[in-house]
Design a protein around this motif. Structure first.
Motif, PDB file in Angstrom:
ATOM      1  N   VAL A 184      18.884  63.200  49.180  1.00 33.74           N
ATOM      2  CA  VAL A 184      18.516  64.557  49.573  1.00 33.74           C
ATOM      3  C   VAL A 184      19.405  65.537  48.802  1.00 33.74           C
ATOM      4  O   VAL A 184      20.582  65.712  49.121  1.00 33.74           O
ATOM      5  N   GLY A 185      18.811  66.141  47.764  1.00 32.64           N
ATOM      6  CA  GLY A 185      19.570  67.032  46.889  1.00 32.64           C
ATOM      7  C   GLY A 185      18.870  68.348  46.633  1.00 32.64           C
ATOM      8  O   GLY A 185      19.168  69.049  45.672  1.00 32.64           O
ATOM      9  N   GLN A 186      17.934  68.678  47.509  1.00 29.56           N
ATOM     10  CA  GLN A 186      17.106  69.853  47.301  1.00 29.56           C
ATOM     11  C   GLN A 186      16.911  70.564  48.633  1.00 29.56           C
ATOM     12  O   GLN A 186      16.500  69.925  49.602  1.00 29.56           O
ATOM     13  N   ARG A 187      17.224  71.853  48.691  1.00 31.53           N
ATOM     14  CA  ARG A 187      16.981  72.643  49.894  1.00 31.53           C
ATOM     15  C   ARG A 187      15.612  73.276  49.762  1.00 31.53           C
ATOM     16  O   ARG A 187      15.380  74.101  48.893  1.00 31.53           O
ATOM     17  N   GLY A 188      14.685  72.838  50.604  1.00 34.22           N
ATOM     18  CA  GLY A 188      13.323  73.359  50.534  1.00 34.22           C
ATOM     19  C   GLY A 188      12.584  72.846  49.310  1.00 34.22           C
ATOM     20  O   GLY A 188      13.009  71.900  48.656  1.00 34.22           O
ATOM     21  N   MET A 189      11.468  73.533  49.026  1.00 34.59           N
ATOM     22  CA  MET A 189      10.624  73.068  47.927  1.00 34.59           C
ATOM     23  C   MET A 189      10.278  74.149  46.916  1.00 34.59           C
ATOM     24  O   MET A 189       9.698  73.849  45.892  1.00 34.59           O
ATOM     25  N   ARG A 190      10.602  75.395  47.213  1.00 40.95           N
ATOM     26  CA  ARG A 190      10.194  76.478  46.315  1.00 40.95           C
ATOM     27  C   ARG A 190      11.372  77.330  45.906  1.00 40.95           C
ATOM     28  O   ARG A 190      12.326  77.488  46.656  1.00 40.95           O
ATOM     29  N   THR A 191      11.253  77.915  44.726  1.00 41.07           N
ATOM     30  CA  THR A 191      12.229  78.909  44.289  1.00 41.07           C
ATOM     31  C   THR A 191      11.971  80.183  45.086  1.00 41.07           C
ATOM     32  O   THR A 191      10.829  80.616  45.204  1.00 41.07           O
ATOM     33  N   GLY A 192      13.031  80.732  45.657  1.00 40.31           N
ATOM     34  CA  GLY A 192      12.873  81.942  46.464  1.00 40.31           C
ATOM     35  C   GLY A 192      14.130  82.784  46.389  1.00 40.31           C
ATOM     36  O   GLY A 192      14.867  82.740  45.400  1.00 40.31           O
TER      37      GLY A 192
END
Length: 158
Positions: free
Chosen positions: A83-91
């Protein structure tokens, strides 16, 4: 000292002898549906099923940024759901990649790889949908895996 070997090919079909650990990056939302995970799911159902269960039961486990789940898919192949990603979209918080979480996940992967006597195989983790840059990821791999004596192969598809 081992290093990072770059090859053209498919990281779901790791090359070489012995035990292999395929490392890839997941998000912290329980989503599994784009990018490298689709190639994994085409080859083995277990990593996706384990990841979804891990997320669903997260109140009672270590699921979260920096956590790693190790799933054995054949006698000599393991998959590390990192798990190395917070969420799924650039925001507003920028791209989803979280370098600190990848660093922590790679530290855990190095320990497991050493315990298994495994080499590590991966696509350019964190650089696709997660929006990271290889110039920031590669030094983490060198620090956590290569310096720990783990042989690493990075696959560029095509």
């Amino acid at each position: 000292m081992p290093g990072i070997t770059y090859v053209r090919g498919d990281a779901t079909a790791p090359q070489g002898k012995g035990v292999k650990l395929i490392v890839h990056v997941c998000n912290d939302l329980g989503g599994w549906g784009k990018g490298f995970v689709l190639a994994l799911s085409r080859r083995w159902p277990e990593p996706e099923a384990a990841y979804r269960r891990w997320h669903r039961e997260r109140a009672g486990n270590d699921f979260g940024l920096g956590a790693v789940q190790f799933v054995q898919v054949s006698p000599y192949v393991w998959v590390a759901n990192m798990v190395g990603q917070r969420g799924m979209r650039t925001g507003s918080n920028g791209v989803p990649v979280r370098y600190e979480a990848i660093d922590e996940g790679l530290r855990k992967a190095a320990v497991r790889a050493a315990g298994l006597g495994a080499s590590v195989h991966m696509p350019r983790i964190g650089c696709g949908l997660a929006g990271g840059t290889w110039s920031r990821i590669e030094p983490l791999i060198t620090e956590r895996l290569v310096k720990a004596g783990v042989e690493v192969t990075v696959y560029d598809h095509g």
